[in-house]
Enzyme design. Structure first.
Site: not given
Length: 282
Positions: A52, A96, A119
């Protein structure tokens, strides 16, 4: 035989679009900034975070990684999220997952400001997505699934869709997106009785359960679009999806694993980060 949908190629198109938009924003003195919080030393998570960060840098997005040890307390993790939330230079925050067992994912996600939740996992963003009221971020994988479906050119309005899997990260938001496309949507899960009877009627079948080769040709309507979100590592090291290879013989379109949905998830994260910067600072 089904037409394979090249997720890598489509993700590259999205990345180029984002890079152009970021370049225009940077010319105005605004550089989008993605902050990633990694807790612990899970090898897979470390790989995902590196991917990412690299992808962000390639499109001109600034990326920083905060790494806390696995023994960090929940309060320490929440303090780190709070610091990123207060940092005006940070546009997007990504925690994460999974987190170590002693840390509540729900509490940590709730601590992310909705305007920085790239997200799309916070309750506020999920609620806004459900109601369609206010600004929100669409979770990256479901957003990638929809972009893939549009790439096929297959009409969605009025058609039937089946989503196997009811997670908050993929299954539920994917179902909401398909509803917004005026599809008739059924969500199936591990307690669903005779799921094949439902999926055989679906023009679009999305599978996201994490069980290797769960879906066989008996689940699939001839000519259907099959999107395989699952990614599973077998004992021999191979990566496979939730859909059995024999489904290619009956489906009209299908996403491969790897190389299907996965690249699109990262690409949509970049798009969300750019959008966050635009909303906050432009």
């Amino acid at each position: 035989m089904a037409i394979r949908i090249d997720g890598k190629r489509l993700a590259e198109i999205v990345r180029k679009e984002v890079a152009q938009e970021v370049e225009a924003l940077t010319a105005r003195g605004i550089v989008p900034h993605l902050a990633v919080l990694l807790v612990g030393d899970d090898p897979a998570s470390e790989v995902y975070v590196r991917q990412k960060a690299k992808a962000a840098q390639e499109v001109g997005i600034r990326s920083t990684v905060r790494h806390l040890p696995a023994e960090a307390s929940e309060d320490e993790v929440l303090a780190e999220v709070a610091a990123l939330a207060d940092d005006e230079d940070v546009d997007g925050i990504l925690v994460q997952l999974p987190l170590p067992r002693h840390i509540s994912e729900a509490r940590v996600l709730e601590a992310i400001p909705p305007e920085k939740d790239v997200d799309g996992f916070t309750p506020v963003n999920m609620g806004r997505m459900l109601t369609g009221v206010g600004e929100y971020f669409v979770p990256c994988t479901p957003q990638g699934v929809l972009r893939i479906l549009r790439e096929t050119g297959v009409p969605l309005r009025g058609k039937r869709a089946a989503v196997i899997g009811r997670s908050n990260i993929v299954g539920k938001p994917t179902a909401l997106l398909l509803l917004a496309e005026d599809m008739t949507v059924t969500v199936l899960h591990s307690r669903s009785e005779r799921p094949e009877e439902v999926t055989r009627e679906a023009d679009v079948l999305v599978v996201a359960v994490g069980r290797p080769h769960l879906v066989t040709r008996s689940y699939v309507k001839p000519g259907a679009v099959v999107v395989d979100v699952g990614i599973n590592r077998l004992e021999d090291g191979r990566l496979v999806g939730d859909v059995h290879p024999e489904v290619e013989e009956i489906a009209g379109w299908i996403t491969p694993v790897p190389g299907g949905v996965g690249p699109m998830t990262v690409a949509m994260l970049l798009a969300n980060t750019h959008l966050a910067a635009v909303r906050r600072r432009a």
